[in-house]
Design a protein around this motif. Structure first.
Motif, PDB file in Angstrom:
ATOM      1  N   TRP A   1       4.501   0.587  -6.341  1.00 46.80           N
ATOM      2  CA  TRP A   1       3.717   0.757  -4.853  1.00 46.80           C
ATOM      3  C   TRP A   1       4.613   1.079  -3.781  1.00 46.80           C
ATOM      4  CZ3 TRP A   1      -0.572   2.231  -3.204  1.00 46.80           C
ATOM      5  CH2 TRP A   1      -1.128   1.722  -1.984  1.00 46.80           C
TER       6      TRP A   1
ATOM      7  N   VAL B   1       5.388   4.764  -3.312  1.00 44.56           N
ATOM      8  CA  VAL B   1       4.291   5.539  -2.937  1.00 44.56           C
ATOM      9  C   VAL B   1       4.231   6.126  -1.429  1.00 44.56           C
ATOM     10  CG1 VAL B   1       1.752   5.828  -3.119  1.00 44.56           C
ATOM     11  CG2 VAL B   1       3.158   4.668  -5.003  1.00 44.56           C
ATOM     12  N   ASP B   2       3.951   7.523  -1.272  1.00 44.93           N
ATOM     13  CA  ASP B   2       3.603   7.562   0.051  1.00 44.93           C
ATOM     14  C   ASP B   2       2.287   7.592   0.430  1.00 44.93           C
ATOM     15  OD1 ASP B   2       3.298   9.193   2.330  1.00 44.93           O
ATOM     16  OD2 ASP B   2       3.908  11.056   1.722  1.00 44.93           O
ATOM     17  N   LEU B   3       1.923   6.482   1.344  1.00 42.80           N
ATOM     18  CA  LEU B   3       0.510   5.920   1.491  1.00 42.80           C
ATOM     19  C   LEU B   3      -0.256   7.243   2.246  1.00 42.80           C
ATOM     20  CD1 LEU B   3       1.313   2.539   2.637  1.00 42.80           C
ATOM     21  CD2 LEU B   3       0.771   3.239   0.497  1.00 42.80           C
TER      22      LEU B   3
ATOM     23  N   GLN C   1      -0.722  10.013   1.075  1.00 42.73           N
ATOM     24  CA  GLN C   1      -1.219  10.834   0.253  1.00 42.73           C
ATOM     25  C   GLN C   1      -2.284  10.048  -0.634  1.00 42.73           C
ATOM     26  OE1 GLN C   1      -0.470  14.124   0.068  1.00 42.73           O
ATOM     27  NE2 GLN C   1       0.836  13.412   2.115  1.00 42.73           N
ATOM     28  N   VAL C   2      -2.554   8.830  -0.152  1.00 45.85           N
ATOM     29  CA  VAL C   2      -3.418   7.807  -1.040  1.00 45.85           C
ATOM     30  C   VAL C   2      -4.732   7.798  -0.304  1.00 45.85           C
ATOM     31  CG1 VAL C   2      -3.608   5.500  -2.036  1.00 45.85           C
ATOM     32  CG2 VAL C   2      -1.390   6.355  -2.086  1.00 45.85           C
ATOM     33  N   ASP C   3      -5.762   8.307  -1.086  1.00 45.07           N
ATOM     34  CA  ASP C   3      -7.127   8.210  -0.581  1.00 45.07           C
ATOM     35  C   ASP C   3      -7.685   6.825  -0.634  1.00 45.07           C
ATOM     36  OD1 ASP C   3      -7.248  10.721   0.595  1.00 45.07           O
ATOM     37  OD2 ASP C   3      -7.933  11.503  -1.493  1.00 45.07           O
ATOM     38  N   ASP C   4      -7.621   6.285  -1.759  1.00 49.24           N
ATOM     39  CA  ASP C   4      -7.994   4.709  -2.314  1.00 49.24           C
ATOM     40  C   ASP C   4      -7.146   3.762  -2.565  1.00 49.24           C
ATOM     41  OD1 ASP C   4      -9.575   2.717  -3.230  1.00 49.24           O
ATOM     42  OD2 ASP C   4     -11.119   3.787  -3.931  1.00 49.24           O
ATOM     43  N   GLN C   5      -6.682   3.128  -1.690  1.00 48.77           N
ATOM     44  CA  GLN C   5      -5.499   2.140  -2.183  1.00 48.77           C
ATOM     45  C   GLN C   5      -5.922   1.280  -3.134  1.00 48.77           C
ATOM     46  OE1 GLN C   5      -4.232   0.296   1.663  1.00 48.77           O
ATOM     47  NE2 GLN C   5      -3.213   2.158   2.186  1.00 48.77           N
TER      48      GLN C   5
ATOM     49  N   TYR D   1      -5.832   2.999  -6.546  1.00 52.39           N
ATOM     50  CA  TYR D   1      -4.515   3.850  -6.616  1.00 52.39           C
ATOM     51  C   TYR D   1      -3.689   2.334  -7.280  1.00 52.39           C
ATOM     52  CZ  TYR D   1      -0.260   6.499  -6.381  1.00 52.39           C
ATOM     53  OH  TYR D   1       0.985   7.264  -6.637  1.00 52.39           O
TER      54      TYR D   1
ATOM     55  N   ARG E   1      -4.786   1.557 -10.798  1.00 50.61           N
ATOM     56  CA  ARG E   1      -4.288   2.620 -11.842  1.00 50.61           C
ATOM     57  C   ARG E   1      -2.722   2.301 -12.054  1.00 50.61           C
ATOM     58  NH1 ARG E   1      -4.054   8.062  -9.138  1.00 50.61           N
ATOM     59  NH2 ARG E   1      -6.273   7.393  -8.741  1.00 50.61           N
TER      60      ARG E   1
ATOM     61  N   GLU F   1     -11.566   7.631 -12.866  1.00 48.36           N
ATOM     62  CA  GLU F   1     -10.635   6.602 -12.382  1.00 48.36           C
ATOM     63  C   GLU F   1      -9.730   6.091 -13.828  1.00 48.36           C
ATOM     64  OE1 GLU F   1     -11.206   3.898  -9.459  1.00 48.36           O
ATOM     65  OE2 GLU F   1     -12.452   5.154  -8.459  1.00 48.36           O
TER      66      GLU F   1
END
Length: 298
Positions: free
Chosen positions: A45, A48-50, A52-56, A59, A62, A138
């Motif tokens: 985590w 990760v480039d936050l 680029q994350v729509d739904d933390q 994500y 996942r 998802e």
């Protein structure tokens, strides 16, 4: 990663940590392995480039699912060499877990054992869809399958679980009453009182992990269990104490020998009688019983 970004990543992870642990535990049946999965999730985590994350939340679920799935495949092989019966690692849970019917049922020893009979991918799909209500798209991302394939897997898993899940889950009050009757019968050593509270086809599963004394195979039938239990108790020299507890969302008993925690007895209750007994004695599985474990479906 800047300090501000690191703070945001930490904030998001902490906010969803209980959910991620619950997902991992439901998939693995082991608190120790679930904790390891969370550590692996964190390490991925923070990279990760936050932006680029729509739904933390999605994500993080996942990542957790992928790590749990990898570990579950390894654990399947490990359990084939396990000595005796394997039972999930019990967790002390808060009263609000018992009040959440869906969560309590999904966490119960009986249901966790049903989930053990699924393949790793089937278990992941079933847990995410039926327990956490994750959308098929998802789930497909998490398990590396197409949405159509996930729907088929979910259908098979539902049929498999439906054929094996307990017939009728008892209410917490019924379960507590049956367990209290069982505790009194054990303490008095009265065989007939035990027979009265056990269903005729009751099954006892005991997990000693090759370290503590336990039946290597299921003990089936009320009379056999009474003989097994009372015969074994007669050989114990230490003082035995039975204390009420809430384990995996349901009433249970913590068993103490000479003042030291020796095991946990969870039960399945149907029609006011005990139809399943799950006795965990493996010391490695008792390490998370010092405090409540926070769990959530949200």
């Amino acid at each position: 990663m800047t300090e501000h970004t690191a703070d945001l990543a930490t904030e998001a992870f902490v906010a969803h940590r209980n959910l991620l642990f619950t997902v991992a535990y439901e998939m693995l049946g082991s608190a120790a392995d679930a904790e390891d999965v969370l550590q692996e999730t964190w390490l991925r985590w923070v990279k990760v480039d936050l932006e680029q994350v729509d739904d933390q939340r999605a994500y993080l679920v996942r990542i957790t699912t992928r790590q749990a799935l990898n570990r579950l495949r390894t654990m399947k092989r490990r359990r084939e060499a396990y000595v005796g019966q394997w039972l999930p690692e019990p967790l002390i849970t808060a009263p609000d877990v018992a009040e959440d019917v869906e969560l309590a049922e999904s966490m119960s020893m009986a249901m966790m054992l049903v989930l053990e009979s699924l393949s790793p991918t089937e278990r992941a799909v079933f847990v995410l869809r039926e327990v956490f209500e994750v959308e098929y798209d998802e789930i497909a991302e998490a398990v590396g399958k197409s949405p159509d394939a996930v729907r088929q897997i979910a259908y098979r898993a539902r049929r498999h679980v439906g054929a094996r899940r307990p017939r009728r889950a008892a209410s917490p009050r019924e379960a507590r009453a049956a367990l209290e009757s069982f505790r009194r019968a054990i303490e008095t050593g009265n065989p007939q009182d035990l027979l009265d509270v056990l269903a005729p086809d009751v099954v006892l599963l005991s997990d000693g992990g090759g370290v503590k004394r336990a039946a290597l195979h299921p003990v089936v039938g009320a009379e056999k269990i009474v003989r097994f239990w009372l015969g074994g108790s007669a050989k114990v020299e230490e003082t035995i104490a039975w204390e009420p507890a809430v384990v995996n969302g349901g009433p249970a008993l913590a068993v103490y020998l000479g003042g030291e925690l020796d095991g946990v007895m969870a039960v399945r209750v149907e029609d006011a009688r005990i139809s399943g007994l799950y006795f965990v004695r493996n010391p490695e599985k008792l390490t998370h019983l010092t405090s409540e474990t926070p769990l959530t479906l949200r």
